[in-house]
Scaffold this motif. Structure first.
Motif, PDB file in Angstrom:
ATOM      1  N   ASP A 197       0.855  -1.188   0.000  1.00  0.00           N
ATOM      2  CA  ASP A 197       0.000   0.000   0.000  1.00  0.00           C
ATOM      3  C   ASP A 197       0.893   1.241   0.000  1.00  0.00           C
ATOM      4  O   ASP A 197       1.530   1.556   1.013  1.00  0.00           O
ATOM      5  CB  ASP A 197      -0.894   0.000   1.237  1.00  0.00           C
ATOM      6  CG  ASP A 197      -1.805   1.216   1.309  1.00  0.00           C
ATOM      7  OD1 ASP A 197      -1.791   2.022   0.356  1.00  0.00           O
ATOM      8  OD2 ASP A 197      -2.525   1.361   2.315  1.00  0.00           O
TER       9      ASP A 197
ATOM     10  N   ASP B  62       0.240   4.321   0.280  1.00  0.00           N
ATOM     11  CA  ASP B  62      -0.138   5.343   1.254  1.00  0.00           C
ATOM     12  C   ASP B  62       0.431   5.049   2.643  1.00  0.00           C
ATOM     13  O   ASP B  62       0.820   5.976   3.369  1.00  0.00           O
ATOM     14  CB  ASP B  62      -1.656   5.471   1.327  1.00  0.00           C
ATOM     15  CG  ASP B  62      -2.251   6.080   0.061  1.00  0.00           C
ATOM     16  OD1 ASP B  62      -1.510   6.777  -0.658  1.00  0.00           O
ATOM     17  OD2 ASP B  62      -3.437   5.845  -0.215  1.00  0.00           O
ATOM     18  N   THR B  63       0.462   3.771   3.017  1.00  0.00           N
ATOM     19  CA  THR B  63       1.018   3.436   4.337  1.00  0.00           C
ATOM     20  C   THR B  63       2.543   3.333   4.285  1.00  0.00           C
ATOM     21  O   THR B  63       3.205   3.492   5.320  1.00  0.00           O
ATOM     22  CB  THR B  63       0.431   2.118   4.859  1.00  0.00           C
ATOM     23  OG1 THR B  63       0.684   1.072   3.906  1.00  0.00           O
ATOM     24  CG2 THR B  63      -1.067   2.244   5.064  1.00  0.00           C
ATOM     25  N   ALA B  64       3.098   3.080   3.104  1.00  0.00           N
ATOM     26  CA  ALA B  64       4.561   2.995   2.982  1.00  0.00           C
ATOM     27  C   ALA B  64       5.202   4.384   3.004  1.00  0.00           C
ATOM     28  O   ALA B  64       6.349   4.521   3.458  1.00  0.00           O
ATOM     29  CB  ALA B  64       4.934   2.268   1.691  1.00  0.00           C
ATOM     30  N   TRP B  65       4.493   5.405   2.511  1.00  0.00           N
ATOM     31  CA  TRP B  65       5.067   6.750   2.415  1.00  0.00           C
ATOM     32  C   TRP B  65       5.606   7.268   3.751  1.00  0.00           C
ATOM     33  O   TRP B  65       6.760   7.701   3.832  1.00  0.00           O
ATOM     34  CB  TRP B  65       4.039   7.721   1.833  1.00  0.00           C
ATOM     35  CG  TRP B  65       4.583   9.061   1.445  1.00  0.00           C
ATOM     36  CD1 TRP B  65       4.961   9.467   0.208  1.00  0.00           C
ATOM     37  CD2 TRP B  65       4.802  10.189   2.303  1.00  0.00           C
ATOM     38  NE1 TRP B  65       5.414  10.763   0.225  1.00  0.00           N
ATOM     39  CE2 TRP B  65       5.325  11.238   1.501  1.00  0.00           C
ATOM     40  CE3 TRP B  65       4.628  10.414   3.657  1.00  0.00           C
ATOM     41  CZ2 TRP B  65       5.658  12.477   2.028  1.00  0.00           C
ATOM     42  CZ3 TRP B  65       4.955  11.653   4.196  1.00  0.00           C
ATOM     43  CH2 TRP B  65       5.467  12.670   3.376  1.00  0.00           C
TER      44      TRP B  65
ATOM     45  N   VAL C 244       6.556   5.664   6.350  1.00  0.00           N
ATOM     46  CA  VAL C 244       7.688   4.834   6.785  1.00  0.00           C
ATOM     47  C   VAL C 244       8.958   5.295   6.084  1.00  0.00           C
ATOM     48  O   VAL C 244      10.010   5.487   6.707  1.00  0.00           O
ATOM     49  CB  VAL C 244       7.414   3.347   6.499  1.00  0.00           C
ATOM     50  CG1 VAL C 244       8.632   2.504   6.873  1.00  0.00           C
ATOM     51  CG2 VAL C 244       6.184   2.864   7.257  1.00  0.00           C
TER      52      VAL C 244
END
Length: 301
Positions: free
Chosen positions: A158, A160-163, A165
């Motif tokens: 995903d 959006d959730t990796a950004w 991080v």
């Protein structure tokens, strides 16, 4: 000094029927692919390093020290490249063995930051006491140069959730540089590795804290259509996750240091590459990796 950064794609030594063997250049979702191609993949990986003839090699996705040593002492000499006398693969945080590794002709001093937390660096984060890097930020000091080699979180599954991080990793890398080099614009340092910016960068890249004016993007010295370093066979897209970000002082000292992207080990399906291929490369496999190597010459250091 000649420096090579290369995501070697899941290099792992296994023991099968009492015989050691290296996994091929394939991802874990491709486990069903013919294992008979694995040795050919790794001969091509070694051939790419032999072509580069680098003094300092920064590898991403190496399983452990035993794997690195086997590759260094068996496959590299078979490819015509003497083994490197200094070989290091400190454990990182990936959990799957996708660690950072260093091969060097000269002695190096290594500092791992695998255990560093946002709290250690004075950074705000939802989980300030947990390690900030998915793998590591490995500081390599040699010959008056400091290299920070990294492999940031990929934008999968995903984006959006990796950004956030990847942004936290970028913030942490910058803070480490600022703490180690009090005047970052004047020091001789380089960020090299797979920073995993997506094919279509966000309006604000997650790695923005590391980009100009904090650094100079050496890959921008290449024509735009010559900067790609990666081909995704599933989507057919090309990208440039592999980076060389230099301190302003380093960029000024070597104004003619233009990276070379070594694509000879890529599969023929990466049709944007119209140059030579290493002998034995196939349409999809065998190949040296799904990444090209990135080579940089810094004469006189």
């Amino acid at each position: 000094m000649r420096i090579l950064s290369f995501n070697i794609q899941n290099l792992r030594l296994r023991q099968g029927a009492g015989q050691p063997r290296l996994d091929g250049a394939r991802d874990r979702d491709e486990i069903g692919e013919a294992s008979a191609l694995d040795p050919a993949d790794r001969r091509l990986s070694a051939a790419l390093l032999a072509e580069a003839k680098a003094d300092l090699v920064l590898l991403q996705e190496v399983f452990d020290t035993d794997t690195l040593d086997w590759f260094n002492t068996r496959l590299l000499p078979a490819a015509g490249l003497p083994s490197y006398p200094h070989a290091h693969c400190p454990p990182g945080n990936d959990g799957r063995g996708l660690d950072l590794a260093v091969l060097s002709r000269q002695p190096v001093q290594l500092t791992s930051h695998a255990n560093v937390t946002p709290s250690d660096l004075g950074l705000e984060a939802p989980q300030p006491g947990l390690p900030v890097f998915r793998r590591d930020c490995l500081m390599v000091e040699t010959g008056g140069l400091t290299v920070f080699t990294c492999h940031f979180k990929a934008p999968y599954p995903d984006p959006d959730t990796a950004w956030p991080v990847r942004r936290a990793e970028a913030d942490a890398t910058r803070r480490i540089i600022e703490r180690h080099i009090p005047a970052p614009s004047q020091g001789l340092w380089l960020i090299a590795g797979d920073l995993n910016e997506p094919f279509e960068p966000d309006a604000e890249p997650a790695i923005q804290p590391l980009l100009p004016p904090f650094s100079t993007d050496l890959m921008a010295r290449l024509p735009e259509d010559e900067r790609w370093t990666y081909f995704d066979s599933h989507s057919g897209r090309y990208g440039q996750p592999d980076a060389l970000l230099a301190s302003p002082a380093l960029a000024a000292r070597w104004p003619d240091a233009i990276p070379q992207v070594l694509r000879a080990g890529l599969a023929y399906e990466a049709t944007r590459h119209r140059g030579a291929h290493l002998q034995g490369v196939g349409r999809h496999r065998p190949h040296a990796s799904d990444h090209a190597g990135v080579l940089l010459d810094l004469p006189g250091i």
